[in-house]
Design a protein around this motif. Structure first.
Motif, short mmCIF file in Angstrom:
data_model
loop_
_atom_site.label_atom_id
_atom_site.label_comp_id
_atom_site.label_asym_id
_atom_site.label_seq_id
_atom_site.Cartn_x
_atom_site.Cartn_y
_atom_site.Cartn_z
N VAL A 333 -59.60 -10.21 -30.43
CA VAL A 333 -60.13 -11.57 -30.55
C VAL A 333 -59.15 -12.49 -29.82
CG1 VAL A 333 -60.73 -13.45 -32.12
CG2 VAL A 333 -61.26 -11.07 -32.75
N VAL A 334 -59.64 -13.22 -28.83
CA VAL A 334 -58.74 -13.99 -27.95
C VAL A 334 -58.98 -15.49 -28.01
CG1 VAL A 334 -58.46 -12.05 -26.37
CG2 VAL A 334 -60.29 -13.72 -25.95
N GLY A 335 -59.92 -15.94 -28.82
CA GLY A 335 -60.17 -17.38 -28.90
C GLY A 335 -61.47 -17.68 -29.60
N HIS A 336 -61.95 -18.90 -29.38
CA HIS A 336 -63.21 -19.31 -30.01
C HIS A 336 -63.87 -20.40 -29.19
CE1 HIS A 336 -60.36 -22.33 -31.58
NE2 HIS A 336 -61.41 -23.11 -31.74
N CYS A 337 -65.13 -20.66 -29.50
CA CYS A 337 -65.90 -21.73 -28.86
C CYS A 337 -65.99 -22.93 -29.81
CB CYS A 337 -67.31 -21.25 -28.54
SG CYS A 337 -67.41 -19.79 -27.48
N ALA A 338 -66.01 -24.12 -29.24
CA ALA A 338 -66.12 -25.33 -30.05
C ALA A 338 -67.00 -26.35 -29.30
CB ALA A 338 -64.75 -25.93 -30.33
N ALA A 339 -67.60 -27.25 -30.06
CA ALA A 339 -68.34 -28.33 -29.44
C ALA A 339 -67.37 -29.20 -28.65
CB ALA A 339 -69.05 -29.16 -30.51
N GLY A 340 -67.86 -29.75 -27.57
CA GLY A 340 -67.02 -30.61 -26.75
C GLY A 340 -67.39 -30.48 -25.28
N GLU A 341 -66.73 -31.27 -24.44
CA GLU A 341 -66.98 -31.23 -23.00
C GLU A 341 -66.64 -29.85 -22.46
OE1 GLU A 341 -65.62 -33.61 -18.93
OE2 GLU A 341 -64.89 -34.24 -20.90
N ALA A 342 -67.49 -29.35 -21.56
CA ALA A 342 -67.30 -28.02 -21.02
C ALA A 342 -65.93 -27.88 -20.36
CB ALA A 342 -68.41 -27.68 -20.02
N GLY A 343 -65.21 -26.86 -20.75
CA GLY A 343 -63.88 -26.63 -20.21
C GLY A 343 -63.17 -25.61 -21.04
N ILE A 344 -61.89 -25.35 -20.70
CA ILE A 344 -61.07 -24.39 -21.43
C ILE A 344 -59.72 -25.01 -21.74
CG2 ILE A 344 -59.80 -22.21 -21.23
CD1 ILE A 344 -62.02 -20.98 -19.79
N SER A 345 -59.26 -24.77 -22.95
CA SER A 345 -57.88 -25.08 -23.29
C SER A 345 -57.19 -23.79 -23.70
CB SER A 345 -57.80 -26.12 -24.42
OG SER A 345 -58.31 -25.59 -25.62
N VAL A 346 -55.93 -23.66 -23.32
CA VAL A 346 -55.14 -22.47 -23.63
C VAL A 346 -54.00 -22.85 -24.53
CG1 VAL A 346 -53.78 -20.59 -22.66
CG2 VAL A 346 -55.74 -21.48 -21.39
N ASP A 347 -53.86 -22.18 -25.64
CA ASP A 347 -52.80 -22.47 -26.61
C ASP A 347 -51.65 -21.47 -26.45
OD1 ASP A 347 -54.43 -24.49 -27.74
OD2 ASP A 347 -55.49 -22.95 -28.89
#
Length: 347
Positions: A333-347
Protein backbone atom coordinates in the motif's frame (compact mmCIF):
# COMPACT_ATOMS: atom_id res chain seq x y z
CA UNK A 1 27.25 -14.80 -29.85
CA UNK A 2 30.34 -12.98 -28.55
CA UNK A 3 31.17 -11.89 -32.13
CA UNK A 4 27.93 -9.94 -32.36
CA UNK A 5 27.35 -6.42 -30.98
CA UNK A 6 25.59 -5.90 -27.66
CA UNK A 7 21.89 -5.30 -28.27
CA UNK A 8 21.92 -2.22 -26.03
CA UNK A 9 24.78 -0.72 -28.07
CA UNK A 10 22.52 -0.61 -31.14
CA UNK A 11 19.77 1.46 -29.50
CA UNK A 12 19.73 5.10 -28.44
CA UNK A 13 17.29 4.21 -25.64
CA UNK A 14 15.81 1.10 -24.14
CA UNK A 15 12.57 -0.33 -22.81
CA UNK A 16 9.77 2.05 -21.92
CA UNK A 17 12.38 4.78 -21.50
CA UNK A 18 12.02 5.10 -25.29
CA UNK A 19 8.53 6.53 -24.88
CA UNK A 20 7.92 10.12 -25.88
CA UNK A 21 7.79 12.49 -22.93
CA UNK A 22 4.26 12.94 -21.53
CA UNK A 23 4.19 16.61 -22.56
CA UNK A 24 5.22 15.78 -26.12
CA UNK A 25 2.59 13.05 -26.36
CA UNK A 26 -0.15 15.38 -25.11
CA UNK A 27 0.89 17.98 -27.68
CA UNK A 28 0.79 15.46 -30.51
CA UNK A 29 -2.65 14.19 -29.47
CA UNK A 30 -4.12 17.65 -28.84
CA UNK A 31 -7.05 18.38 -31.11
CA UNK A 32 -7.67 14.77 -32.01
CA UNK A 33 -11.41 14.21 -32.46
CA UNK A 34 -13.26 12.56 -29.60
CA UNK A 35 -14.81 9.30 -30.76
CA UNK A 36 -18.40 10.42 -30.14
CA UNK A 37 -19.55 8.77 -33.36
CA UNK A 38 -18.62 5.38 -31.90
CA UNK A 39 -20.65 4.93 -28.71
CA UNK A 40 -19.45 1.34 -28.35
CA UNK A 41 -15.86 2.57 -28.01
CA UNK A 42 -15.82 2.60 -24.20
CA UNK A 43 -12.15 3.61 -23.85
CA UNK A 44 -10.19 5.61 -26.40
CA UNK A 45 -7.54 8.29 -25.98
CA UNK A 46 -9.50 10.61 -23.69
CA UNK A 47 -8.04 9.51 -20.35
CA UNK A 48 -4.61 8.17 -21.38
CA UNK A 49 -5.69 4.67 -20.44
CA UNK A 50 -3.70 1.49 -21.10
CA UNK A 51 -5.68 0.09 -24.04
CA UNK A 52 -8.66 0.74 -26.28
CA UNK A 53 -11.91 -1.04 -25.39
CA UNK A 54 -14.85 -1.70 -27.72
CA UNK A 55 -18.10 -3.29 -26.53
CA UNK A 56 -19.42 -5.81 -29.06
CA UNK A 57 -22.45 -7.03 -27.10
CA UNK A 58 -23.92 -6.93 -23.61
CA UNK A 59 -21.48 -9.54 -22.35
CA UNK A 60 -18.28 -8.86 -24.26
CA UNK A 61 -15.72 -6.10 -24.62
CA UNK A 62 -12.70 -6.36 -26.91
CA UNK A 63 -9.47 -4.86 -25.55
CA UNK A 64 -6.79 -3.85 -28.07
CA UNK A 65 -3.28 -2.56 -27.41
CA UNK A 66 0.19 -2.40 -28.91
CA UNK A 67 3.57 -1.85 -27.28
CA UNK A 68 7.13 -2.14 -28.57
CA UNK A 69 10.55 -0.72 -27.79
CA UNK A 70 14.31 -1.06 -28.15
CA UNK A 71 16.42 -3.40 -26.00
CA UNK A 72 17.29 -2.64 -22.40
CA UNK A 73 19.25 -5.88 -21.94
CA UNK A 74 21.82 -7.62 -24.12
CA UNK A 75 20.43 -11.15 -23.93
CA UNK A 76 18.13 -11.54 -26.96
CA UNK A 77 15.73 -14.02 -25.37
CA UNK A 78 15.42 -11.87 -22.25
CA UNK A 79 14.67 -8.84 -24.45
CA UNK A 80 11.90 -10.74 -26.18
CA UNK A 81 10.45 -11.96 -22.90
CA UNK A 82 10.47 -8.48 -21.34
CA UNK A 83 8.89 -6.83 -24.38
CA UNK A 84 6.13 -9.44 -24.57
CA UNK A 85 5.36 -9.25 -20.84
CA UNK A 86 5.16 -5.48 -21.08
CA UNK A 87 2.78 -5.53 -24.04
CA UNK A 88 0.40 -8.11 -22.56
CA UNK A 89 0.26 -6.10 -19.31
CA UNK A 90 -1.99 -3.47 -20.90
CA UNK A 91 -4.78 -6.03 -21.22
CA UNK A 92 -4.42 -7.11 -17.59
CA UNK A 93 -4.42 -3.43 -16.57
CA UNK A 94 -7.90 -3.04 -18.10
CA UNK A 95 -9.17 -6.07 -16.19
CA UNK A 96 -9.11 -8.26 -19.27
CA UNK A 97 -7.96 -11.69 -20.37
CA UNK A 98 -5.57 -11.76 -23.35
CA UNK A 99 -6.53 -14.11 -26.20
CA UNK A 100 -4.08 -13.43 -29.04
CA UNK A 101 -0.93 -11.50 -29.98
CA UNK A 102 0.72 -10.27 -33.17
CA UNK A 103 4.48 -9.70 -33.28
CA UNK A 104 6.00 -6.33 -34.21
CA UNK A 105 9.62 -6.60 -35.34
CA UNK A 106 12.14 -4.12 -36.70
CA UNK A 107 15.75 -5.30 -36.92
CA UNK A 108 19.06 -4.04 -38.34
CA UNK A 109 19.59 -7.23 -40.30
CA UNK A 110 23.07 -6.15 -41.40
CA UNK A 111 24.22 -5.99 -37.76
CA UNK A 112 22.46 -8.86 -36.01
CA UNK A 113 22.77 -12.54 -36.78
CA UNK A 114 19.61 -14.49 -37.62
CA UNK A 115 20.01 -16.60 -34.49
CA UNK A 116 19.91 -13.45 -32.31
CA UNK A 117 16.69 -12.29 -33.92
CA UNK A 118 15.24 -15.78 -33.62
CA UNK A 119 16.04 -15.75 -29.89
CA UNK A 120 14.13 -12.49 -29.48
CA UNK A 121 11.06 -13.98 -31.16
CA UNK A 122 11.32 -17.18 -29.14
CA UNK A 123 11.51 -15.18 -25.92
CA UNK A 124 8.28 -13.44 -26.86
CA UNK A 125 6.62 -16.76 -27.63
CA UNK A 126 7.77 -18.12 -24.27
CA UNK A 127 5.85 -15.41 -22.46
CA UNK A 128 2.80 -15.74 -24.69
CA UNK A 129 2.78 -19.44 -23.84
CA UNK A 130 2.80 -18.52 -20.13
CA UNK A 131 -0.14 -16.21 -20.81
CA UNK A 132 -1.90 -19.05 -22.69
CA UNK A 133 -2.15 -17.11 -25.95
CA UNK A 134 -0.80 -17.70 -29.47
CA UNK A 135 1.42 -15.40 -31.48
CA UNK A 136 -0.94 -15.53 -34.45
CA UNK A 137 1.05 -13.43 -36.91
CA UNK A 138 2.82 -10.12 -37.12
CA UNK A 139 4.87 -7.77 -39.27
CA UNK A 140 8.60 -7.15 -39.68
CA UNK A 141 10.80 -4.48 -41.25
CA UNK A 142 14.50 -3.78 -41.70
CA UNK A 143 15.18 -0.98 -39.20
CA UNK A 144 18.29 0.94 -38.07
CA UNK A 145 17.74 -0.04 -34.41
CA UNK A 146 16.33 -3.27 -32.96
CA UNK A 147 12.62 -2.99 -32.09
CA UNK A 148 10.31 -5.70 -30.80
CA UNK A 149 6.89 -5.86 -29.22
CA UNK A 150 3.35 -7.14 -29.60
CA UNK A 151 -0.12 -6.06 -30.53
CA UNK A 152 -2.43 -7.86 -28.08
CA UNK A 153 -6.15 -8.54 -28.14
CA UNK A 154 -8.11 -9.38 -25.00
CA UNK A 155 -11.66 -9.77 -23.74
CA UNK A 156 -13.59 -8.82 -20.63
CA UNK A 157 -17.15 -8.56 -19.43
CA UNK A 158 -18.32 -4.91 -19.35
CA UNK A 159 -18.78 -5.13 -15.58
CA UNK A 160 -15.12 -6.13 -15.18
CA UNK A 161 -13.63 -3.32 -17.26
CA UNK A 162 -11.35 -1.20 -15.09
CA UNK A 163 -10.39 2.25 -16.33
CA UNK A 164 -7.65 4.37 -14.79
CA UNK A 165 -10.22 7.17 -14.39
CA UNK A 166 -12.57 5.36 -12.00
CA UNK A 167 -10.68 5.79 -8.72
CA UNK A 168 -12.76 7.20 -5.84
CA UNK A 169 -11.98 9.50 -2.92
CA UNK A 170 -10.66 7.48 -0.01
CA UNK A 171 -9.36 4.62 -2.14
CA UNK A 172 -6.11 3.03 -1.02
CA UNK A 173 -3.38 2.73 -3.66
CA UNK A 174 -1.43 -0.52 -4.03
CA UNK A 175 1.66 -0.95 -6.23
CA UNK A 176 2.40 -4.55 -7.17
CA UNK A 177 6.08 -4.44 -8.27
CA UNK A 178 9.25 -2.71 -7.15
CA UNK A 179 10.44 0.50 -8.83
CA UNK A 180 13.88 1.02 -10.30
CA UNK A 181 13.83 -0.71 -13.68
CA UNK A 182 15.03 2.37 -15.57
CA UNK A 183 17.82 2.90 -13.05
CA UNK A 184 18.93 -0.72 -13.49
CA UNK A 185 18.81 -0.39 -17.28
CA UNK A 186 20.99 2.74 -17.12
CA UNK A 187 23.53 0.76 -15.11
CA UNK A 188 23.37 -2.12 -17.60
CA UNK A 189 24.03 0.20 -20.53
CA UNK A 190 27.20 1.43 -18.75
CA UNK A 191 28.30 -2.08 -17.81
CA UNK A 192 27.89 -1.29 -14.10
CA UNK A 193 25.29 -3.88 -13.03
CA UNK A 194 26.37 -7.37 -12.01
CA UNK A 195 24.62 -10.53 -13.14
CA UNK A 196 22.63 -10.80 -9.91
CA UNK A 197 21.20 -7.34 -10.54
CA UNK A 198 20.41 -8.15 -14.15
CA UNK A 199 18.69 -11.37 -13.06
CA UNK A 200 16.62 -9.45 -10.49
CA UNK A 201 15.47 -6.95 -13.10
CA UNK A 202 14.65 -9.62 -15.66
CA UNK A 203 12.68 -11.59 -13.08
CA UNK A 204 10.57 -8.54 -12.26
CA UNK A 205 10.01 -7.45 -15.85
CA UNK A 206 9.03 -10.95 -17.02
CA UNK A 207 6.45 -11.52 -14.28
CA UNK A 208 3.03 -11.30 -15.90
CA UNK A 209 0.44 -9.00 -14.31
CA UNK A 210 -2.19 -11.76 -14.55
CA UNK A 211 -3.57 -10.73 -11.18
CA UNK A 212 -5.26 -7.78 -12.89
CA UNK A 213 -7.82 -10.12 -14.44
CA UNK A 214 -8.77 -11.48 -11.02
CA UNK A 215 -8.76 -8.07 -9.32
CA UNK A 216 -11.26 -6.79 -11.86
CA UNK A 217 -13.77 -9.36 -10.65
CA UNK A 218 -13.87 -7.53 -7.30
CA UNK A 219 -16.35 -4.67 -6.96
CA UNK A 220 -14.10 -3.06 -4.35
CA UNK A 221 -11.27 -2.63 -6.90
CA UNK A 222 -12.22 0.57 -8.69
CA UNK A 223 -9.30 1.43 -11.00
CA UNK A 224 -6.19 -0.18 -12.47
CA UNK A 225 -3.26 1.03 -14.53
CA UNK A 226 0.22 -0.30 -15.15
CA UNK A 227 3.27 1.77 -14.28
CA UNK A 228 5.59 2.01 -17.27
CA UNK A 229 7.56 4.73 -19.03
CA UNK A 230 6.19 7.79 -17.23
CA UNK A 231 7.12 6.47 -13.79
CA UNK A 232 4.96 6.16 -10.69
CA UNK A 233 4.28 9.91 -10.73
CA UNK A 234 3.29 10.05 -14.39
CA UNK A 235 0.92 7.12 -14.31
CA UNK A 236 -0.41 8.22 -10.93
CA UNK A 237 -1.20 11.57 -12.54
CA UNK A 238 -3.18 9.81 -15.25
CA UNK A 239 -5.40 8.38 -12.51
CA UNK A 240 -5.58 11.76 -10.78
CA UNK A 241 -6.52 13.66 -13.93
CA UNK A 242 -8.99 11.05 -15.15
CA UNK A 243 -10.79 10.77 -11.81
CA UNK A 244 -10.40 14.42 -10.80
CA UNK A 245 -8.65 13.49 -7.54
CA UNK A 246 -5.57 14.31 -5.49
CA UNK A 247 -3.25 11.33 -5.03
CA UNK A 248 -1.09 11.16 -1.91
CA UNK A 249 1.97 8.88 -2.11
CA UNK A 250 4.05 7.74 0.84
CA UNK A 251 7.60 7.72 -0.49
CA UNK A 252 8.85 5.46 2.29
CA UNK A 253 6.21 2.84 1.42
CA UNK A 254 7.11 2.56 -2.27
CA UNK A 255 8.64 -0.86 -3.04
CA UNK A 256 12.03 -0.75 -4.76
CA UNK A 257 14.28 -3.23 -6.50
CA UNK A 258 17.06 -4.11 -4.08
CA UNK A 259 19.74 -1.79 -5.50
CA UNK A 260 17.53 0.97 -6.92
CA UNK A 261 18.26 3.55 -4.22
CA UNK A 262 21.99 2.81 -4.22
CA UNK A 263 22.27 3.11 -8.00
CA UNK A 264 20.10 6.24 -8.18
CA UNK A 265 22.25 7.94 -5.55
CA UNK A 266 25.32 6.97 -7.60
CA UNK A 267 23.89 8.79 -10.62
CA UNK A 268 22.49 5.96 -12.73
CA UNK A 269 19.38 7.63 -14.11
CA UNK A 270 17.87 7.77 -17.58
CA UNK A 271 17.22 10.75 -19.80
CA UNK A 272 13.56 9.73 -19.72
CA UNK A 273 13.49 10.33 -15.96
CA UNK A 274 14.60 13.93 -16.54
CA UNK A 275 12.09 14.41 -19.35
CA UNK A 276 9.30 12.98 -17.21
CA UNK A 277 9.88 15.51 -14.43
CA UNK A 278 10.09 18.39 -16.91
CA UNK A 279 6.76 17.28 -18.38
CA UNK A 280 4.67 16.99 -15.20
CA UNK A 281 6.65 18.35 -12.25
CA UNK A 282 4.35 21.37 -11.95
CA UNK A 283 1.52 19.02 -10.92
CA UNK A 284 3.49 17.32 -8.16
CA UNK A 285 4.16 18.53 -4.60
CA UNK A 286 7.36 17.04 -3.19
CA UNK A 287 8.80 17.30 0.32
CA UNK A 288 11.00 20.34 0.75
CA UNK A 289 14.67 19.58 0.20
CA UNK A 290 14.11 16.18 -1.41
CA UNK A 291 17.38 15.00 -2.98
CA UNK A 292 17.40 14.74 -6.77
CA UNK A 293 18.22 11.05 -6.67
CA UNK A 294 15.16 10.37 -4.55
CA UNK A 295 13.04 12.29 -7.03
CA UNK A 296 14.47 10.14 -9.81
CA UNK A 297 13.03 7.07 -8.09
CA UNK A 298 9.61 8.67 -8.55
CA UNK A 299 10.10 9.60 -12.22
CA UNK A 300 12.09 6.50 -13.17
CA UNK A 301 10.64 4.93 -16.33
CA UNK A 302 9.48 1.40 -15.61
CA UNK A 303 9.46 -1.28 -18.28
CA UNK A 304 6.92 -4.02 -17.63
CA UNK A 305 6.24 -2.45 -14.24
CA UNK A 306 3.59 -3.29 -11.70
CA UNK A 307 -0.09 -2.44 -11.50
CA UNK A 308 -1.24 0.60 -9.56
CA UNK A 309 -4.52 -0.43 -7.96
CA UNK A 310 -7.18 1.87 -6.47
CA UNK A 311 -9.22 -0.12 -3.95
CA UNK A 312 -11.82 0.66 -1.31
CA UNK A 313 -9.89 1.25 1.94
CA UNK A 314 -11.70 -1.45 3.91
CA UNK A 315 -10.62 -4.04 1.32
CA UNK A 316 -6.98 -2.95 1.00
CA UNK A 317 -5.53 -5.61 3.30
CA UNK A 318 -7.41 -8.43 1.57
CA UNK A 319 -6.50 -7.21 -1.90
CA UNK A 320 -2.85 -6.79 -0.90
CA UNK A 321 -2.79 -10.36 0.40
CA UNK A 322 -4.37 -11.60 -2.85
CA UNK A 323 -1.74 -9.77 -4.94
CA UNK A 324 1.16 -11.13 -2.90
CA UNK A 325 -0.25 -14.65 -3.09
CA UNK A 326 -0.39 -14.27 -6.89
CA UNK A 327 3.41 -13.92 -7.04
CA UNK A 328 4.10 -10.26 -6.23
CA UNK A 329 5.98 -10.29 -2.89
CA UNK A 330 7.00 -6.61 -3.06
CA UNK A 331 3.40 -5.37 -3.40
CA UNK A 332 2.58 -2.62 -0.90
CA UNK A 333 0.00 0.00 0.00
CA UNK A 334 1.72 3.19 -1.20
CA UNK A 335 -0.86 5.94 -0.71
CA UNK A 336 -4.46 6.97 -1.10
CA UNK A 337 -6.84 9.09 -3.17
CA UNK A 338 -8.58 12.19 -1.83
CA UNK A 339 -10.98 14.81 -3.12
CA UNK A 340 -9.24 17.88 -4.45
CA UNK A 341 -7.61 19.40 -7.52
CA UNK A 342 -6.07 16.76 -9.76
CA UNK A 343 -2.43 16.23 -8.86
CA UNK A 344 -0.03 14.30 -6.65
CA UNK A 345 1.58 15.06 -3.34
CA UNK A 346 4.43 12.97 -1.96
CA UNK A 347 4.99 12.65 1.78
Amino acid sequence: MNDHPRLTSLAHGGGCGCKLAPSVLRELLAGQPVAQAFPQLLVGTETSDDAAVYQVDENTCVIATTDFFMPMVDDPRAFGRIAATNAISDVYAMGGRPIMALAILGMPIDKLAPEQIREILEGGRDICHQASIPVAGGHSIDAPEPIYGLAVIGLCHPSELRRNADARPGDALILTKGLGVGIYSAAIKKGALDQAGIDEMVASTTTLNKVGTELAKRADVHALTDVTGFGILGHGLEIARGAGLQLHLDQAALPLLSRAAELAEAGFVTGASVRNWAAYGAEVALPEGLADWRRHLLTDPQTSGGLLVAVAPEAADAVLAQIRAAGHPLAAVVGHCAAGEAGISVD
